[in-house]
Design a protein around this motif. Structure first.
Motif, PDB file in Angstrom:
ATOM      1  N   ARG A   1      -9.462   8.296   0.296  1.00 26.68           N
ATOM      2  CA  ARG A   1      -9.058   7.309  -0.022  1.00 26.68           C
ATOM      3  C   ARG A   1     -10.061   6.096  -0.358  1.00 26.68           C
ATOM      4  O   ARG A   1     -10.297   4.893  -1.190  1.00 26.68           O
ATOM      5  CB  ARG A   1      -8.567   6.405   0.856  1.00 26.68           C
TER       6      ARG A   1
ATOM      7  N   ASP B   1      -6.380   0.186   1.667  1.00 26.73           N
ATOM      8  CA  ASP B   1      -6.084  -0.228   0.749  1.00 26.73           C
ATOM      9  C   ASP B   1      -5.733  -1.269   0.116  1.00 26.73           C
ATOM     10  O   ASP B   1      -6.257  -2.427  -0.423  1.00 26.73           O
ATOM     11  CB  ASP B   1      -5.523   0.168  -0.664  1.00 26.73           C
TER      12      ASP B   1
ATOM     13  N   ASN C   1       0.103   6.708  -2.645  1.00 30.70           N
ATOM     14  CA  ASN C   1      -1.647   6.600  -1.928  1.00 30.70           C
ATOM     15  C   ASN C   1      -2.363   6.118  -3.845  1.00 30.70           C
ATOM     16  O   ASN C   1      -3.313   5.070  -3.453  1.00 30.70           O
ATOM     17  CB  ASN C   1      -2.071   6.993  -1.027  1.00 30.70           C
TER      18      ASN C   1
ATOM     19  N   VAL D   1      -2.143   0.538   5.769  1.00 31.40           N
ATOM     20  CA  VAL D   1      -3.854   1.882   4.740  1.00 31.40           C
ATOM     21  C   VAL D   1      -4.469   0.007   4.259  1.00 31.40           C
ATOM     22  O   VAL D   1      -4.220  -0.192   4.066  1.00 31.40           O
ATOM     23  CB  VAL D   1      -2.794   2.535   2.871  1.00 31.40           C
TER      24      VAL D   1
ATOM     25  N   HIS E   1      -2.198  12.592   1.692  1.00 29.80           N
ATOM     26  CA  HIS E   1      -1.968  11.243   1.480  1.00 29.80           C
ATOM     27  C   HIS E   1      -3.834  11.133   0.822  1.00 29.80           C
ATOM     28  O   HIS E   1      -4.533  12.326   1.287  1.00 29.80           O
ATOM     29  CB  HIS E   1      -2.100   9.818   2.002  1.00 29.80           C
ATOM     30  N   THR E   2      -4.344  10.446   0.388  1.00 30.27           N
ATOM     31  CA  THR E   2      -5.832   9.550   0.689  1.00 30.27           C
ATOM     32  C   THR E   2      -6.641   9.837   0.746  1.00 30.27           C
ATOM     33  O   THR E   2      -7.794  10.507   0.744  1.00 30.27           O
ATOM     34  CB  THR E   2      -5.928   8.797  -0.991  1.00 30.27           C
TER      35      THR E   2
ATOM     36  N   GLU F   1       6.776   5.449   1.123  1.00 27.28           N
ATOM     37  CA  GLU F   1       5.711   5.673   1.470  1.00 27.28           C
ATOM     38  C   GLU F   1       5.042   4.421   0.768  1.00 27.28           C
ATOM     39  O   GLU F   1       4.177   3.830   2.178  1.00 27.28           O
ATOM     40  CB  GLU F   1       4.452   6.892   0.922  1.00 27.28           C
TER      41      GLU F   1
ATOM     42  N   GLN G   1       3.084  11.847  -1.922  1.00 29.32           N
ATOM     43  CA  GLN G   1       2.548  11.377  -1.193  1.00 29.32           C
ATOM     44  C   GLN G   1       1.370  10.248  -2.130  1.00 29.32           C
ATOM     45  O   GLN G   1       1.312   9.323  -1.490  1.00 29.32           O
ATOM     46  CB  GLN G   1       2.410  11.824  -0.190  1.00 29.32           C
ATOM     47  N   TYR G   2       1.004  11.936  -2.294  1.00 27.53           N
ATOM     48  CA  TYR G   2      -0.190  11.083  -3.254  1.00 27.53           C
ATOM     49  C   TYR G   2      -0.153  10.256  -4.504  1.00 27.53           C
ATOM     50  O   TYR G   2      -1.106   9.725  -4.495  1.00 27.53           O
ATOM     51  CB  TYR G   2      -0.683  12.744  -3.988  1.00 27.53           C
TER      52      TYR G   2
ATOM     53  N   ARG H   1       4.143   2.057   4.505  1.00 31.13           N
ATOM     54  CA  ARG H   1       2.040   1.407   4.719  1.00 31.13           C
ATOM     55  C   ARG H   1       2.361   0.128   4.747  1.00 31.13           C
ATOM     56  O   ARG H   1       1.320  -0.329   4.805  1.00 31.13           O
ATOM     57  CB  ARG H   1       2.009   2.589   3.928  1.00 31.13           C
TER      58      ARG H   1
END
Ligand code: ADP
Ligand code: MG
Length: 399
Positions: free
Chosen positions: A122, A348, A267, A346, A233-234, A335, A263-264, A339
Motif C-alpha cells: 500500500r 490511499d 485495494n 485507508v 488488502h495491500t 470493501e 479485497q485485493y 473503507r
C-alpha cells in the motif's frame, strides 16, 4: 472471556531474551529491539543484531483489539490461527509467505522471518513505486491456497477437519459488522466527513443495493469454499520489484474464495481512483494480470489435481470461476464502501491532503463500490476501468 493465565505482554527486553533463548539469532553480541507495529490489533517486535543486520519478527496478540479499545475483547487464539495459516499457506507456496520459526499459543506469539527489506505494498503504491510481479504473485497465491484447501483437492472429511481448526468467529464478526453491516445502515454510521453525507445517504436509501449486500453477507457467513487469508488488502502484502510476501492472516477462516480476490481488487482500486488519469492504466494492468494469473493457475490445478468425479464435466470449471469472479466484484464493492464511510480507513484516500480532492475521490469510491455490488455478475476489468474513469471524472469535475 477466559484467557490463558500465563499470557504476558512482551517488552523489548523479554523479546530479546526469548530470541536468544530460542537461538534464533546466533550472537554473543547484544541484540536490539523496537516495537514497530502500526497495525490495529497486535504488537510487532523487531529484534535485530545491529552488527549483522540479521533479525526476526515477534508478533504478539493482546486480548483486545488495539484500535477498538479494551471494550472489544478478542481471543488470543488468533495468534495461533495466524501462525497455522502461515504454515498451511507456506506448504503450498513457500515463496509468498514469511517462514515461521516458532509459535506459542499461550503467549499468543508468532516468530517469523524478518521482511524489513521489503515495502508494504500500500505504502509503495501510494509512493508511486512499481511492483511488476505483485499481481502475478498474488494471483498465484490466491489460486493455490484456494484450490489446495478446497473440496476439489482435499477429501471432504479432511477439509472439514482443517476448517474446524480455522473456526474464527470473533475475527469473522469484525468483518461481518464493519464490512457487511454498519456502513450500510444510517443508524450505525462509521466516521466520515460531513461532505459525504449525501453520497452515504444515497447508499443507505438504495434498496436494490442493500438487498445485494445482504446476499454477499450471507455468502461470506455460510459458504466454506476454501481457507481464506481473510484480510488480503495491500497493507497485508510486503513487496519489492522481485519478491512478494503475504503477512497477517489472523482473519483466516473457511469462506468464499471471492472474498480474498475482492479485497485485493478493491485495494488496488483505491489507487486507480486516486491516481491522475495518466497513471491509472498501470493499476488496471495490475488488476487484469491478477485475475488472469488467478484463472490460469486455478485452471492448471483443476486440470491436473482435481479429485472430484465431476471435474471433467463440460462447463463446471467455467461455472466455478464465474462464481468466484462475480463474488469478488461484489466483495470488492463492499470493501470500497466500508473503507470510505466505515470504521477503518485507508491511507490511499485519507492521505489526500486537499479536502475537496479527497471528498471527490471518496464520492467516486462510493459510487464505484455500489456499481460493483449491483453489476457484479457481468463485470470484467475493462468495464471496471470505464466505470472508474466515468465516476472519477464526474466527481472531480465538481471541484
Ligand atoms: P496487525 O495484525 O496488527 O495489523 P501486521 O501483521 O499487519 O499487524 O503488522 C503490522 C506491521 O508490522 C506491518 O505493517 C509491518 O510494518 C510490520 N511487520 C509485520 N510483520 C513483519 C515481518 N515479518 N517483517 C517485517 N515487518 C513486519
Ligand atoms: Mg492484522
Amino acid at each position: 472471556m477466559t484467557q490463558p493465565s500465563n499470557f504476558k505482554l512482551l517488552t523489548n527486553e523479554t523479546a530479546i531474551a526469548l530470541t536468544k533463548k530460542l537461538g534464533l539469532i546466533h550472537t554473543n553480541d547484544s541484540l536490539q529491539c523496537n516495537e514497530i507495529g502500526d497495525g490495529n490489533l497486535n504488537y510487532v517486535f523487531h529484534v535485530t543484531n545491529p552488527d549483522t543486520n540479521k533479525g526476526v519478527i515477534i508478533k504478539q496478540a493482546v486480548p483486545y483489539a488495539k484500535v477498538l479499545g479494551e471494550s472489544w475483547p478478542l481471543t488470543l487464539k488468533r495468534a495461533a490461527i495466524e501462525a497455522n495459516a502461515l504454515i498451511q499457506f507456506g506448504s503450498y507456496c513457500p515463496e509468498f509467505v514469511p517462514k515461521v520459526y516458532y509459535s506459542d499459543e499461550q503467549l499468543a506469539i508468532t516468530i517469523m522471518e524478518d521482511l524489513s527489506h521489503l515495502k508494504i505494498a500500500r505504502t509503495g503504491l501510494i509512493d508511486g513505486n512499481h511492483f511488476p510481479l505483485l499481481s502475478k504473485h498474488i494471483g498465484e497465491f490466491v489460486a493455490k491456497t484456494a484450490f489446495y484447501t478446497s473440496d476439489f483437492h482435499l477429501e471432504p472429511s479432511a477439509k472439514k477437519e482443517v476448517a474446524r481448526n480455522f473456526t474464527n468467529p470473533e475475527l469473522c464478526k469484525i468483518t461481518e459488522v464493519f464490512i457487511f453491516t454498519d456502513p450500510f445502515f444510517e443508524e450505525h454510521p462509521g466516521e466520515f466527513e460531513l461532505e459525504l453525507k449525501v453520497a452515504a445517504q444515497t447508499i443507505w436509501n438504495d434498496a436494490e443495493l442493500i438487498l445485494e449486500v445482504a446476499k454477499l453477507k450471507q455468502c461470506f457467513e455460510s459458504e466454506q469454499e476454501a481457507l481464506l487469508h481473510g484480510d488480503l488488502h495491500t497493507g497485508s502484502i510486503f513487496a519489492s520489484d522481485i519478491e512478494t510476501k503475504v503477512i497477517d492472516p489472523e482473519f483466516a477462516f473457511y469462506g468464499p474464495v471471492g472474498f480474498d480476490l475482492g479485497q485485493y481488487i478493491a485495494n488496488l482500486l483505491f489507487q486507480a481512483i486516486t491516481r491522475p488519469a495518466a497513471e491509472k492504466e498501470e493499476i488496471f494492468t495490475y488488476l487484469q494480470e491478477f485475475l488472469d494469473t488467478f484463472e490460469e493457475t486455478y485452471t492448471a490445478l483443476w486440470n491436473s489435481d482435481n479429485k472430484s468425479p465431476y471435474s471433467k464435466v463440460d462447463g463446471y470449471l467455467s461455472y466455478v470461476l464465474t462464481k468466484f469472479k462475480s463474488d469478488a466484484y461484489g466483495f470488492a464493492g463492499c470493501e470500497l464502501i466500508r473503507r470510505t464511510i466505515g470504521l477503518s480507513h485507508v491511507a490511499d484516500l485519507n492521505g489526500i491532503e486537499n479536502k475537496e480532492t479527497r471528498i471527490a475521490a471518496k464520492t467516486a469510491t462510493l459510487k464505484v463500490g455500489a456499481y460493483l455490488i449491483k453489476n457484479r455478475k457481468e463485470l470484467n476489468i475493462p468495464t471496471v476501468n470505464e466505470i472508474v474513469k466515468q465516476y472519477t471524472l464526474a466527481s472531480y469535475s465538481t471541484l
